[in-house]
Design a protein around this motif. Sequence first.
Motif, PDB file in Angstrom:
ATOM      1  N   VAL A  25       0.864  -1.185   0.000  1.00 13.09           N
ATOM      2  CA  VAL A  25       0.000   0.000   0.000  1.00 13.09           C
ATOM      3  C   VAL A  25       0.900   1.233   0.000  1.00 13.09           C
ATOM      4  CG1 VAL A  25      -1.892  -1.133   1.236  1.00 13.09           C
ATOM      5  CG2 VAL A  25      -0.161   0.121   2.533  1.00 13.09           C
ATOM      6  N   SER A  26       0.305   2.422  -0.081  1.00 10.64           N
ATOM      7  CA  SER A  26       1.097   3.648  -0.075  1.00 10.64           C
ATOM      8  C   SER A  26       1.526   3.991   1.357  1.00 10.64           C
ATOM      9  CB  SER A  26       0.272   4.791  -0.653  1.00 10.64           C
ATOM     10  OG  SER A  26      -0.841   5.034   0.174  1.00 10.64           O
ATOM     11  N   ARG A  27       2.604   4.762   1.443  1.00  9.47           N
ATOM     12  CA  ARG A  27       3.063   5.198   2.764  1.00  9.47           C
ATOM     13  C   ARG A  27       1.998   6.070   3.428  1.00  9.47           C
ATOM     14  NH1 ARG A  27       5.843   9.545   4.192  1.00  9.47           N
ATOM     15  NH2 ARG A  27       6.488  10.112   2.096  1.00  9.47           N
ATOM     16  N   GLN A  28       1.288   6.813   2.614  1.00 12.63           N
ATOM     17  CA  GLN A  28       0.236   7.674   3.154  1.00 12.63           C
ATOM     18  C   GLN A  28      -0.889   6.847   3.785  1.00 12.63           C
ATOM     19  OE1 GLN A  28      -1.902  10.338   0.501  1.00 12.63           O
ATOM     20  NE2 GLN A  28      -1.133  12.059   1.690  1.00 12.63           N
ATOM     21  N   SER A  29      -1.134   5.660   3.212  1.00 11.51           N
ATOM     22  CA  SER A  29      -2.165   4.783   3.786  1.00 11.51           C
ATOM     23  C   SER A  29      -1.750   4.327   5.177  1.00 11.51           C
ATOM     24  CB  SER A  29      -2.377   3.550   2.900  1.00 11.51           C
ATOM     25  OG  SER A  29      -2.787   3.931   1.632  1.00 11.51           O
ATOM     26  N   ASN A  31       0.275   5.800   7.192  1.00 10.90           N
ATOM     27  CA  ASN A  31       0.184   6.966   8.081  1.00 10.90           C
ATOM     28  C   ASN A  31      -1.256   7.210   8.514  1.00 10.90           C
ATOM     29  OD1 ASN A  31      -0.195  10.152   8.319  1.00 10.90           O
ATOM     30  ND2 ASN A  31       1.847   9.604   8.983  1.00 10.90           N
ATOM     31  N   ALA A  32      -2.183   7.123   7.545  1.00 13.95           N
ATOM     32  CA  ALA A  32      -3.595   7.382   7.847  1.00 13.95           C
ATOM     33  C   ALA A  32      -4.151   6.339   8.818  1.00 13.95           C
ATOM     34  CB  ALA A  32      -4.413   7.397   6.557  1.00 13.95           C
ATOM     35  N   PRO A  40      -8.871   0.525   8.079  1.00 15.83           N
ATOM     36  CA  PRO A  40      -8.643  -0.346   6.918  1.00 15.83           C
ATOM     37  C   PRO A  40      -9.805  -1.313   6.711  1.00 15.83           C
ATOM     38  CG  PRO A  40      -7.342  -1.085   8.771  1.00 15.83           C
ATOM     39  CD  PRO A  40      -7.986   0.206   9.191  1.00 15.83           C
ATOM     40  N   LEU A  44      -7.437  -5.865   4.399  1.00 15.72           N
ATOM     41  CA  LEU A  44      -6.166  -5.213   4.730  1.00 15.72           C
ATOM     42  C   LEU A  44      -5.837  -5.411   6.213  1.00 15.72           C
ATOM     43  CD1 LEU A  44      -3.734  -3.492   4.006  1.00 15.72           C
ATOM     44  CD2 LEU A  44      -5.149  -1.436   4.218  1.00 15.72           C
TER      45      LEU A  44
ATOM     46  N   CYS B  64       5.300  12.191  -1.114  1.00 11.62           N
ATOM     47  CA  CYS B  64       4.258  11.945  -0.109  1.00 11.62           C
ATOM     48  C   CYS B  64       3.906  10.459  -0.021  1.00 11.62           C
ATOM     49  CB  CYS B  64       2.997  12.741  -0.450  1.00 11.62           C
ATOM     50  SG  CYS B  64       3.220  14.503  -0.298  1.00 11.62           S
ATOM     51  N   GLY B  65       4.551   9.644  -0.812  1.00  9.64           N
ATOM     52  CA  GLY B  65       4.289   8.201  -0.769  1.00  9.64           C
ATOM     53  C   GLY B  65       2.974   7.813  -1.398  1.00  9.64           C
ATOM     54  N   ILE B  66       2.526   8.575  -2.393  1.00  6.97           N
ATOM     55  CA  ILE B  66       1.234   8.225  -3.012  1.00  6.97           C
ATOM     56  C   ILE B  66       1.343   8.080  -4.524  1.00  6.97           C
ATOM     57  CG2 ILE B  66      -0.245   9.197  -1.226  1.00  6.97           C
ATOM     58  CD1 ILE B  66      -0.536  11.691  -2.943  1.00  6.97           C
ATOM     59  N   ASP B 133      -4.771   0.727  -4.041  1.00  5.91           N
ATOM     60  CA  ASP B 133      -4.635   1.181  -2.660  1.00  5.91           C
ATOM     61  C   ASP B 133      -5.987   1.716  -2.179  1.00  5.91           C
ATOM     62  OD1 ASP B 133      -4.159   3.003  -0.424  1.00  5.91           O
ATOM     63  OD2 ASP B 133      -2.042   2.615  -0.816  1.00  5.91           O
ATOM     64  N   GLU B 134      -6.602   1.034  -1.216  1.00  5.59           N
ATOM     65  CA  GLU B 134      -7.971   1.383  -0.827  1.00  5.59           C
ATOM     66  C   GLU B 134      -8.078   2.782  -0.218  1.00  5.59           C
ATOM     67  OE1 GLU B 134      -8.443  -2.025   1.846  1.00  5.59           O
ATOM     68  OE2 GLU B 134      -8.513  -0.608   3.516  1.00  5.59           O
ATOM     69  N   TYR B 135      -7.053   3.215   0.501  1.00  9.00           N
ATOM     70  CA  TYR B 135      -7.102   4.557   1.108  1.00  9.00           C
ATOM     71  C   TYR B 135      -7.037   5.635   0.029  1.00  9.00           C
ATOM     72  CZ  TYR B 135      -5.575   8.692   3.685  1.00  9.00           C
ATOM     73  OH  TYR B 135      -5.452   9.964   4.172  1.00  9.00           O
TER      74      TYR B 135
END
Lengths: 71, 195
Positions: A25-29, A31-32, A40, A44, B64-66, B133-135
């Motif tokens: 997943v992304s680093r931003q995910s 973090n969130a 999640p 996940l 930003c990792g996205i 990526d679900e987020y």
Amino acid sequence: MLNNLKVLRAMRNWSQGDLAEKLEVSRQSVNAIETGKYDPSLPLAFRIAELFDRPIEEIFVAPSRGSSRAI
Amino acid sequence: MNSPLGARANSRSWIGAYLIACFGSAALLKRGIVSGWPGWGLFAASFLLLIPLVRSVERAQAACGINSVAMRTYNRRMVVASFAYVVLLLGGVAVANYFWPPAPVRTLLAVAAALPVMFMIRAMGLLIKEERDEYLRMRIVEQSLIATGFLLAATTLYGFLNAFDLAPRLDAYLAVPVWAVGLGIGRLVQRDASC
């Protein structure tokens, strides 16, 4: 939703980027999720639990249980 | 500029420059301040700013990792559609102005100019479908909903202002740029302190 992700990650000396890479997943995910801004999905959450080799309820705190359970 | 804040500031500068150049040149053309081919050339040239803009946005997203695969594909589709739009719009205007062909041909020209914009809308739909990526997917859906709400509110308000003779009629194709402004508002609303 409160969780112990940050502590578990720190115990393994992983950065958010390392964890994001392992979870695909992304680093931003990451973090969130860590900061409780995003809950999640069940798949996940299971992936996270499998990665840390712990039951889901040891990582995520049910909202009904309050904040005292978080490490 | 490798820090997220620096990369984001850089991308915002390019976005600002692109919006000023694109809408500015369109306004100059529409008002006849720079008319004819110089005006159209200026409008077309403003789209060249999309290349550094997309690069700076991708750098900011990576910082930003996205920067997901789906997002990069979306950026590429949007750039291709934007250049196709410029070519088909300018070509259509040239043919219509110089030859004034019959209605069926002008219909084809109008459809051709609209097609790249429809391709952009399709690219947005595909981004939601392809983002793994679900987020990030949730953020995109939220942005789209905010943009749609902004568009509906803005067009409703403007429609009534027009009905009461307080504002001139506007071309319906402006709905897409207004929606894009709504996407930008959505991103501001979602502002992520971690990035």
